[in-house]
Design a protein around this motif. Structure first.
Motif, PDB file in Angstrom:
ATOM      1  N   ARG A  51       0.796  -1.074  -0.016  1.00 13.83           N
ATOM      2  CA  ARG A  51       0.076   0.062   0.021  1.00 13.83           C
ATOM      3  C   ARG A  51       0.782   1.263   0.052  1.00 13.83           C
ATOM      4  O   ARG A  51       1.928   1.355   0.760  1.00 13.83           O
ATOM      5  CB  ARG A  51      -0.903  -0.018   1.274  1.00 13.83           C
ATOM      6  CG  ARG A  51      -1.931  -0.970   1.272  1.00 13.83           C
ATOM      7  CD  ARG A  51      -2.844  -0.925   2.518  1.00 13.83           C
ATOM      8  NE  ARG A  51      -3.430   0.396   2.717  1.00 13.83           N
ATOM      9  CZ  ARG A  51      -4.546   0.677   3.067  1.00 13.83           C
ATOM     10  NH1 ARG A  51      -5.084  -0.143   3.664  1.00 13.83           N
ATOM     11  NH2 ARG A  51      -5.023   1.962   3.212  1.00 13.83           N
ATOM     12  N   ARG A  52       0.477   2.232  -0.541  1.00 10.98           N
ATOM     13  CA  ARG A  52       1.160   3.485  -0.837  1.00 10.98           C
ATOM     14  C   ARG A  52       0.786   4.457   0.163  1.00 10.98           C
ATOM     15  O   ARG A  52      -0.597   4.372   0.627  1.00 10.98           O
ATOM     16  CB  ARG A  52       0.993   4.134  -2.233  1.00 10.98           C
ATOM     17  CG  ARG A  52       1.547   3.517  -3.300  1.00 10.98           C
ATOM     18  CD  ARG A  52       1.539   4.027  -4.590  1.00 10.98           C
ATOM     19  NE  ARG A  52       1.171   5.432  -4.715  1.00 10.98           N
ATOM     20  CZ  ARG A  52       0.742   6.021  -6.034  1.00 10.98           C
ATOM     21  NH1 ARG A  52       1.250   5.481  -6.875  1.00 10.98           N
ATOM     22  NH2 ARG A  52       0.337   7.284  -5.896  1.00 10.98           N
ATOM     23  N   ARG A  53       1.382   5.244   0.990  1.00 11.24           N
ATOM     24  CA  ARG A  53       1.097   6.165   1.722  1.00 11.24           C
ATOM     25  C   ARG A  53       0.339   7.244   0.878  1.00 11.24           C
ATOM     26  O   ARG A  53       0.578   7.545  -0.006  1.00 11.24           O
ATOM     27  CB  ARG A  53       2.413   6.879   2.468  1.00 11.24           C
ATOM     28  CG  ARG A  53       3.011   6.141   3.152  1.00 11.24           C
ATOM     29  CD  ARG A  53       4.209   6.980   4.140  1.00 11.24           C
ATOM     30  NE  ARG A  53       5.055   6.167   4.845  1.00 11.24           N
ATOM     31  CZ  ARG A  53       5.974   6.774   5.472  1.00 11.24           C
ATOM     32  NH1 ARG A  53       6.397   7.983   5.263  1.00 11.24           N
ATOM     33  NH2 ARG A  53       6.656   5.999   6.476  1.00 11.24           N
ATOM     34  N   GLY A  55      -1.278  11.309   1.213  1.00 10.00           N
ATOM     35  CA  GLY A  55      -0.961  12.664   1.718  1.00 10.00           C
ATOM     36  C   GLY A  55       0.486  13.067   1.375  1.00 10.00           C
ATOM     37  O   GLY A  55       1.211  12.686   0.544  1.00 10.00           O
ATOM     38  N   PRO A  56       0.860  14.327   2.177  1.00 11.43           N
ATOM     39  CA  PRO A  56       2.050  14.766   2.105  1.00 11.43           C
ATOM     40  C   PRO A  56       3.377  13.926   2.115  1.00 11.43           C
ATOM     41  O   PRO A  56       4.079  14.017   1.091  1.00 11.43           O
ATOM     42  CB  PRO A  56       2.270  15.966   2.818  1.00 11.43           C
ATOM     43  CG  PRO A  56       0.939  16.099   3.545  1.00 11.43           C
ATOM     44  CD  PRO A  56       0.073  15.133   3.231  1.00 11.43           C
ATOM     45  N   ARG A  57       3.286  12.982   3.030  1.00 10.40           N
ATOM     46  CA  ARG A  57       4.482  12.190   3.148  1.00 10.40           C
ATOM     47  C   ARG A  57       4.413  11.335   2.025  1.00 10.40           C
ATOM     48  O   ARG A  57       5.776  10.885   1.470  1.00 10.40           O
ATOM     49  CB  ARG A  57       4.381  11.353   4.459  1.00 10.40           C
ATOM     50  CG  ARG A  57       5.326  10.462   4.708  1.00 10.40           C
ATOM     51  CD  ARG A  57       6.768  11.244   4.552  1.00 10.40           C
ATOM     52  NE  ARG A  57       7.851  10.156   4.525  1.00 10.40           N
ATOM     53  CZ  ARG A  57       8.943  10.212   4.995  1.00 10.40           C
ATOM     54  NH1 ARG A  57       9.445  11.206   5.770  1.00 10.40           N
ATOM     55  NH2 ARG A  57       9.908   9.199   5.055  1.00 10.40           N
ATOM     56  N   GLY A  58       3.297  10.551   1.479  1.00 11.06           N
ATOM     57  CA  GLY A  58       3.146   9.574   0.509  1.00 11.06           C
ATOM     58  C   GLY A  58       3.970  10.302  -1.039  1.00 11.06           C
ATOM     59  O   GLY A  58       4.462   9.862  -1.645  1.00 11.06           O
ATOM     60  N   ALA A  59       3.413  11.867  -1.191  1.00  7.89           N
ATOM     61  CA  ALA A  59       3.794  12.452  -2.280  1.00  7.89           C
ATOM     62  C   ALA A  59       5.452  12.575  -2.303  1.00  7.89           C
ATOM     63  O   ALA A  59       5.830  12.519  -3.327  1.00  7.89           O
ATOM     64  CB  ALA A  59       3.048  13.775  -2.260  1.00  7.89           C
ATOM     65  N   MET A  60       5.772  12.783  -1.059  1.00  6.59           N
ATOM     66  CA  MET A  60       7.303  12.914  -1.090  1.00  6.59           C
ATOM     67  C   MET A  60       8.012  11.829  -1.208  1.00  6.59           C
ATOM     68  O   MET A  60       8.936  11.696  -2.087  1.00  6.59           O
ATOM     69  CB  MET A  60       7.937  13.423   0.489  1.00  6.59           C
ATOM     70  CG  MET A  60       9.229  13.556   0.638  1.00  6.59           C
ATOM     71  SD  MET A  60      10.038  14.679  -0.523  1.00  6.59           S
ATOM     72  CE  MET A  60       9.705  16.220   0.331  1.00  6.59           C
TER      73      MET A  60
END
Length: 76
Positions: A51-53, A55-60
């Protein structure tokens, strides 16, 4: 595709192109196979889902992964 693969591919095209006397159906089939290779099956037959994170942390994380891939590609 590295330089050797590209050179081999271009040599194959020159030798088998229909304008150079090659069979058009065989040429089209081989070209299709080379452009869209069959996906490799997992060695143990299992599939892992990650699973991908969000929000902002996943985008980074996604941005960093793309950057790593580009740098690895550029070094080859």
């Amino acid at each position: 595709m590295n330089r050797s693969d590209r050179a081999d591919f271009r040599a194959w095209i020159r030798a088998n192109h229909p304008d150079a006397g090659g069979d058009p159906e065989e040429f089209a089939a081989e070209l299709q196979r080379r452009r869209h290779p069959a996906p490799a099956a997992p060695a143990n037959g299992q599939v892992t889902v990650v699973r991908r994170r969000r929000g902002p942390r996943g985008a980074m994380d996604r941005w960093l992964e793309r950057r790593r891939r580009r740098r690895a590609r550029d070094l080859n």
